[in-house]
Design an enzyme around this catalytic site. Structure first.
Site, PDB file in Angstrom:
ATOM      1  N   GLU A   1      74.501  56.113  15.698  1.00 12.52           N
ATOM      2  CA  GLU A   1      75.908  55.743  15.830  1.00 12.52           C
ATOM      3  C   GLU A   1      76.451  55.897  17.238  1.00 12.52           C
ATOM      4  O   GLU A   1      77.541  55.406  17.552  1.00 12.52           O
ATOM      5  CB  GLU A   1      76.782  56.511  14.840  1.00 12.52           C
ATOM      6  CG  GLU A   1      76.730  58.009  14.960  1.00 12.52           C
ATOM      7  CD  GLU A   1      75.787  58.638  13.963  1.00 12.52           C
ATOM      8  OE1 GLU A   1      76.069  59.757  13.512  1.00 12.52           O
ATOM      9  OE2 GLU A   1      74.747  58.019  13.639  1.00 12.52           O
ATOM     10  N   ASN A   2      75.692  56.561  18.126  1.00 10.90           N
ATOM     11  CA  ASN A   2      76.158  56.643  19.509  1.00 10.90           C
ATOM     12  C   ASN A   2      75.795  55.408  20.323  1.00 10.90           C
ATOM     13  O   ASN A   2      76.108  55.340  21.514  1.00 10.90           O
ATOM     14  CB  ASN A   2      75.646  57.921  20.197  1.00 10.90           C
ATOM     15  CG  ASN A   2      74.138  57.989  20.249  1.00 10.90           C
ATOM     16  OD1 ASN A   2      73.468  57.702  19.270  1.00 10.90           O
ATOM     17  ND2 ASN A   2      73.584  58.381  21.377  1.00 10.90           N
TER      18      ASN A   2
END
Length: 213
Positions: free
Chosen positions: A47-48
Site C-alpha cells: 500500500e505504500n
C-alpha cells in the site's frame, strides 16, 4: 514443523496464478516464500506504492528506496511498477486486490477482525488494514490460536478495537482453519496432530463442525 510454519504453508495454498495480492506486516510476508508449485504470474502489492514485490534482497543487493509497508527492504520482479499512496489505495478500494493475507490479534465468530492496536500501547498508525478488509476480494487472517497466556484469540466478540466487522473470509491458526458463511463460523480443517477436542477447549467462539469424514 512449528505452528507458525503450518500457518504460513496453509495460507500459501490460497494463492492462485494471476492474482494481485497484498501481504500484511509480519508473518504474512513469509507466505511469498512458500507458494505452491505451478503458481505463476503472482503480483504482490504494497500500500505504500509498489506492485511486483520480489524476495528479500541478498546482502549487497539492497536498494534502500525499495521497501514494503513494514519498512523492510525488498526487491522487485520484472514488470514491477511504482506509484504514490493515493493511487495505491485507489487500487485497493477499487477492488483490484484479489487476496489480502493479514495478521490478527482477535477474530470473532461473526468474522470481525481486530488487528491494528492495543489500548494504552504506542501505535504508529492503523496502516492500510481497514481499507484492505473492505476492498480486497478475499480476506484471509492468519494468527496463533491463543496468546502467550494461553487465552483464546478466537472469541465470541472481539475485545480490542475493530479493524472491520464481518470481513474475514478465512481464518488460519496453528490449530485449524475456519471459514465464515452467512455470518456463521465453520471449522473446515484441523492442523496436523490437532484433535477436535483440543480446538473446542481453546476456542471461545461458537462454530459449526464441518470437518470432512
Amino acid at each position: 514443523m512449528s505452528g507458525r510454519e503450518l500457518i504460513i504453508k496453509r495460507a500459501a495454498q490460497e494463492v492462485k496464478s494471476n492474482m494481485n495480492i497484498n501481504l500484511g506486516i509480519g508473518m504474512p510476508t513469509l507466505v511469498a516464500n512458500n507458494l505452491p508449485q505451478g503458481v505463476e504470474n503472482v503480483m504482490f502489492q504494497s500500500e505504500n506504492g509498489m506492485l511486483g514485490i520480489g524476495p528479500y534482497p541478498l546482502i549487497g543487493e539492497v536498494d534502500p528506496d525499495l521497501i514494503n509497508a513494514g519498512k523492510e527492504t525488498v526487491s522487485s520482479i520484472k514488470g514491477a511498477s511504482y506509484f504514490d499512496s493515493a493511487e495505491s489505495f485507489g487500487m485497493i478500494r477499487g477492488g483490484h486486490i484479489d487476496l489480502a493475507i493479514l495478521g490478527g490479534m482477535e477474530v470473532s465468530q461473526n468474522g470481525d477482525l481486530a488487528n491494528w492496536m492495543i489500548p494504552k500501547k504506542l501505535v504508529k498508525g492503523m496502516g492500510g488494514a481497514m481499507d484492505l478488509v473492505h476492498g480486497a476480494k478475499k480476506v484471509v487472517v492468519i494468527m496463533e490460536h491463543t496468546n502467550k497466556n494461553g487465552e483464546s484469540k478466537v472469541k465470541t466478540k472481539c475485545d480490542l478495537p475493530l479493524t472491520g466487522c464481518g470481513v474475514v473470509n478465512l481464518l488460519i491458526t496453528d490449530l485449524g482453519v475456519f471459514d465464515f458463511l452467512e455470518g456463521k463460523m465453520r471449522l473446515i480443517e484441523l492442523q496436523e496432530g490437532i484433535t477436535l477436542q483440543e480446538i473446542q477447549t481453546k476456542t471461545l467462539a461458537s462454530f459449526e463442525n464441518c470437518l470432512k469424514g
